[in-house]
Design a protein around this motif. Structure first.
Motif, PDB file in Angstrom:
ATOM      1  N   PRO A 107       0.887  -1.238  -0.050  1.00 41.61           N
ATOM      2  CA  PRO A 107      -0.017   0.084   0.168  1.00 41.61           C
ATOM      3  C   PRO A 107       1.057   1.393  -0.005  1.00 41.61           C
ATOM      4  O   PRO A 107       1.948   1.154   0.500  1.00 41.61           O
ATOM      5  CB  PRO A 107      -0.677  -0.193   1.228  1.00 41.61           C
ATOM      6  N   PRO A 108       0.237   2.408  -0.575  1.00 43.35           N
ATOM      7  CA  PRO A 108       1.106   3.629  -0.447  1.00 43.35           C
ATOM      8  C   PRO A 108       1.353   4.250   0.904  1.00 43.35           C
ATOM      9  O   PRO A 108       0.519   3.923   1.729  1.00 43.35           O
ATOM     10  CB  PRO A 108       0.280   4.600  -1.275  1.00 43.35           C
ATOM     11  N   MET A 152      -8.175  11.050  -2.419  1.00 42.49           N
ATOM     12  CA  MET A 152      -6.653  10.896  -2.574  1.00 42.49           C
ATOM     13  C   MET A 152      -6.321   9.774  -3.681  1.00 42.49           C
ATOM     14  O   MET A 152      -6.486   8.781  -3.356  1.00 42.49           O
ATOM     15  CB  MET A 152      -5.811  10.742  -1.255  1.00 42.49           C
ATOM     16  N   LEU A 153      -5.757  10.206  -5.028  1.00 44.94           N
ATOM     17  CA  LEU A 153      -5.471   9.162  -5.978  1.00 44.94           C
ATOM     18  C   LEU A 153      -4.063   8.756  -5.463  1.00 44.94           C
ATOM     19  O   LEU A 153      -3.010   9.378  -4.900  1.00 44.94           O
ATOM     20  CB  LEU A 153      -5.293   9.870  -7.250  1.00 44.94           C
ATOM     21  N   VAL A 154      -3.820   7.395  -5.738  1.00 48.67           N
ATOM     22  CA  VAL A 154      -2.800   6.967  -5.694  1.00 48.67           C
ATOM     23  C   VAL A 154      -1.952   6.506  -6.965  1.00 48.67           C
ATOM     24  O   VAL A 154      -0.876   5.806  -6.771  1.00 48.67           O
ATOM     25  CB  VAL A 154      -2.854   5.386  -4.810  1.00 48.67           C
ATOM     26  N   GLY A 155      -2.283   6.754  -8.098  1.00 49.25           N
ATOM     27  CA  GLY A 155      -1.746   6.798  -9.056  1.00 49.25           C
ATOM     28  C   GLY A 155      -2.392   6.688 -10.197  1.00 49.25           C
ATOM     29  O   GLY A 155      -3.777   6.583 -10.425  1.00 49.25           O
ATOM     30  N   SER A 211     -11.633  -2.013   3.077  1.00 55.64           N
ATOM     31  CA  SER A 211     -10.745  -3.263   2.782  1.00 55.64           C
ATOM     32  C   SER A 211      -9.822  -2.793   1.378  1.00 55.64           C
ATOM     33  O   SER A 211      -8.599  -3.138   1.583  1.00 55.64           O
ATOM     34  CB  SER A 211     -11.417  -4.690   2.192  1.00 55.64           C
ATOM     35  N   TYR A 212     -10.570  -2.146   0.347  1.00 52.26           N
ATOM     36  CA  TYR A 212      -9.701  -1.724  -0.715  1.00 52.26           C
ATOM     37  C   TYR A 212      -8.585  -0.733  -0.203  1.00 52.26           C
ATOM     38  O   TYR A 212      -7.612  -0.589  -0.921  1.00 52.26           O
ATOM     39  CB  TYR A 212     -10.558  -1.196  -1.816  1.00 52.26           C
ATOM     40  N   LYS A 213      -9.241   0.124   0.484  1.00 51.85           N
ATOM     41  CA  LYS A 213      -8.333   1.255   0.977  1.00 51.85           C
ATOM     42  C   LYS A 213      -7.019   0.740   1.870  1.00 51.85           C
ATOM     43  O   LYS A 213      -5.965   1.438   1.562  1.00 51.85           O
ATOM     44  CB  LYS A 213      -9.063   2.278   1.908  1.00 51.85           C
ATOM     45  N   GLN A 214      -7.297  -0.137   2.533  1.00 52.96           N
ATOM     46  CA  GLN A 214      -5.888  -0.712   3.142  1.00 52.96           C
ATOM     47  C   GLN A 214      -5.022  -1.385   2.307  1.00 52.96           C
ATOM     48  O   GLN A 214      -3.740  -1.483   2.637  1.00 52.96           O
ATOM     49  CB  GLN A 214      -6.468  -1.710   4.288  1.00 52.96           C
ATOM     50  N   VAL A 215      -5.398  -1.728   1.064  1.00 54.56           N
ATOM     51  CA  VAL A 215      -4.411  -2.583   0.177  1.00 54.56           C
ATOM     52  C   VAL A 215      -3.881  -1.539  -0.842  1.00 54.56           C
ATOM     53  O   VAL A 215      -2.546  -1.663  -1.088  1.00 54.56           O
ATOM     54  CB  VAL A 215      -5.291  -3.496  -0.516  1.00 54.56           C
ATOM     55  N   CYS A 216      -4.706  -0.507  -1.617  1.00 56.42           N
ATOM     56  CA  CYS A 216      -4.029   0.241  -2.345  1.00 56.42           C
ATOM     57  C   CYS A 216      -4.225   1.747  -2.126  1.00 56.42           C
ATOM     58  O   CYS A 216      -3.754   2.560  -2.864  1.00 56.42           O
ATOM     59  CB  CYS A 216      -4.860   0.040  -3.779  1.00 56.42           C
ATOM     60  N   GLY A 217      -4.963   1.995  -0.814  1.00 56.39           N
ATOM     61  CA  GLY A 217      -4.968   3.695  -0.614  1.00 56.39           C
ATOM     62  C   GLY A 217      -6.049   4.274  -0.864  1.00 56.39           C
ATOM     63  O   GLY A 217      -6.300   5.246  -0.530  1.00 56.39           O
TER      64      GLY A 217
END
Length: 308
Positions: free
Chosen positions: A151-152, A209-212, A244-250
């Protein structure tokens, strides 16, 4: 002591249910269970591979209780610093993989190779195995809903659930490739789009907040594009999944399989595939309304990679 079956012929006739040609040289498959899963969760998938496509299949011997071994990480300073290394923490799992690979090798003749199919955490654990056991005659790694990317860092409310393990793998394991000698194939599911815990991702006032750049490419499947009901406020389920998704990819409002976001299940350099309507786990899947990666109706969409 494990019970090892007699090796079958290296050339077998594939049943008519398979899309493959009538006679092919089949690589044995080793199936690697995901976190919290056990060997029995994959018996139907292994049976479909064997009886439906003639592919010799071995599932690594793992029980749910085995995963409690990871509680030992709590005693490691690396856990609290978020800098865990895979070994010796996962040595028990690597040993089970080695045993399964040895069993699969009984199905080989000289010059043959093996496919690894890793589900969820089994995908990145397979990468550690391949790094540590380079002479294992692996020619294909196919992952199903595996969270490959760490994760970021620095995002509020995001905690690395692997406590540094994915960071270590990203920095120390060989990068994914897709070559005649070795193929990485990463399959992601698009079962549900997550949503932020508060607010509405469709509301102009919501500023995630975008992570990419890759996250911006994730679009709603075409078959749902005219469904006006999807413009309503996100459901509680979507908000829960989003966390759940946030913990993995932000980020919460991305597509995924209900546990792992699509963007995290792909690797640069691999052949990356996304499948609509596919749920993460065999636990909770019914094979029809909620099919998972190993359900017969979904497996037929990717099994050809094991036959070539």
């Amino acid at each position: 002591m494990s019970l090892l079956p007699s090796p079958p012929p290296s050339l077998r006739t594939v049943p008519a249910t398979s899309a493959a040609s009538s006679t092919v040289a089949l690589r044995p498959v080793v199936i690697l269970p995901g976190l919290g899963n056990n060997t029995g969760d994959y018996k139907d998938m292994a049976m479909t591979l064997r009886e439906g496509y003639g592919i010799p299949s071995v599932v690594a011997r793992v029980s749910r209780v085995d995963w409690l071994r990871h509680a030992a990480a709590l005693l490691s300073p690396g856990f609290w610093r978020g800098s865990l290394h895979p070994r010796p923490l996962i040595d028990w799992y690597l040993e089970r993989v080695a045993e399964a690979v040895a069993e699969a090798k009984l199905h080989l003749e000289d010059g043959g190779s093996i496919s690894l199919v890793g589900h969820s955490a089994g995908g990145w654990l397979a990468r550690v195995y391949m790094e540590e056991f380079r002479m294992s005659r692996i020619s294909l790694l196919l992952t199903l809903g595996s969270p490959h990317l760490p994760p970021p860092k620095g995002l509020p409310g995001v905690i690395d659930q692997t406590r540094g393990l994915l960071d270590y793998i990203e920095k120390n394991c060989a990068p994914a490739v897709y070559t005649p000698e070795l193929k990485y194939i990463c399959i992601a599911g698009r079962y549900i789009q997550g949503a932020p815990l508060f607010g509405n991702s469709n509301d102009p006032s919501y500023d995630p907040m975008l992570v990419g750049e890759e996250l911006n490419k994730i679009k709603l499947p075409a078959k749902y594009s005219n469904d006006k009901s999807l413009s309503s406020a996100p459901s509680l389920h979507a908000r829960f999944v989003g966390q759940s998704y946030k913990q993995v990819c932000g980020q919460a409002d991305v597509w995924g399989d209900g546990v792992v976001p699509e963007v995290s299940a792909h690797l640069e350099g691999a052949l990356n595939i996304s499948l609509d309507g596919v749920y993460h786990s065999p636990v909770g899947s019914d094979g029809t309304i909620r099919p998972w990666f190993g359900s017969a109706s979904v497996l037929k969409k990717w099994v050809h990679h094991l036959l070539t």
